[in-house]
Design a protein around this motif. Structure first.
Motif, short mmCIF file in Angstrom:
data_model
loop_
_atom_site.label_atom_id
_atom_site.label_comp_id
_atom_site.label_asym_id
_atom_site.label_seq_id
_atom_site.Cartn_x
_atom_site.Cartn_y
_atom_site.Cartn_z
N ILE A 1 -1.41 -1.14 -4.25
CA ILE A 1 -2.57 -0.26 -4.21
C ILE A 1 -2.06 1.09 -3.72
O ILE A 1 -1.41 1.17 -2.67
CB ILE A 1 -3.68 -0.79 -3.28
N ILE B 1 -12.00 -2.83 -5.84
CA ILE B 1 -10.80 -3.14 -5.06
C ILE B 1 -10.71 -4.65 -4.82
O ILE B 1 -9.67 -5.26 -5.04
CB ILE B 1 -10.78 -2.35 -3.74
N VAL C 1 0.86 -1.18 0.00
CA VAL C 1 0.00 0.00 0.00
C VAL C 1 0.90 1.23 0.00
O VAL C 1 1.70 1.44 0.91
CB VAL C 1 -0.94 0.03 1.22
N LEU D 1 -3.27 -0.47 -8.66
CA LEU D 1 -4.60 0.12 -8.63
C LEU D 1 -4.52 1.36 -7.75
O LEU D 1 -4.01 1.29 -6.62
CB LEU D 1 -5.64 -0.84 -8.04
#
Length: 156
Positions: A84, A137, A30, A112
């Motif tokens: 992400i 997601i 992340v 993403l």
């Protein structure tokens, strides 16, 4: 000859630090701007209905001018299955997040971007975008192919 599983150093470190992560879990890095650390915590708290188990990893401290940080970030990003990115108005000026996303692209990781701020939903760097809490997601997580080394592969 025993049938032992070979795992990436990131998977091994995640499993050791949490004690609860299976080797088969997808590892998702992340990326976020330091100013959005509170949003990252909220993102992790969401429930995503996915077919496969997964775990989030990150680096809270963003110091692309520090060689140790660069080495750790490169190691984490290369060892993950996907990235992400939490995108906000802070993203374009965040050197650390920009470096992480550049490295993820170089490593060929699926990325993403998730809008971290509902008030600011401008596209970012031509990457796929999803809204906070969106089913996209979970679909992204389900579509990730785990990076499992071939039998007999040597890890760095």
């Amino acid at each position: 000859m025993s049938a032992t599983s070979i795992e990436s150093p990131v998977r091994s470190a995640v499993r050791r630090s949490t004690g609860a992560v299976a080797v088969e879990s997808k590892v998702i890095f992340v990326s976020f701007a330091v100013e959005d650390e509170h949003r990252e915590a909220s993102f992790r708290a969401q429930t995503f209905r996915t077919r496969d188990p997964f775990v989030f990893v990150d680096l809270a401290v963003k110091r692309p001018d520090d060689r140790t940080w660069v080495r750790r970030a490169r190691h984490r990003i290369e060892g993950c299955d996907a990235v992400i990115a939490l995108v906000s108005r802070h993203t374009p000026s965040s050197e650390g997040q920009t470096w992480e996303l550049h490295r993820a692209r170089e490593a060929g990781k699926p990325i993403l971007c998730v809008w971290a701020d509902p008030e600011d939903q401008s596209p970012f760097a031509g990457l796929a975008m999803a809204e906070w809490g969106s089913p996209e997601i979970a679909a992204f997580i389900d579509a990730i192919e785990c990076c499992k080394p071939a039998w007999g592969a040597r890890l760095p």
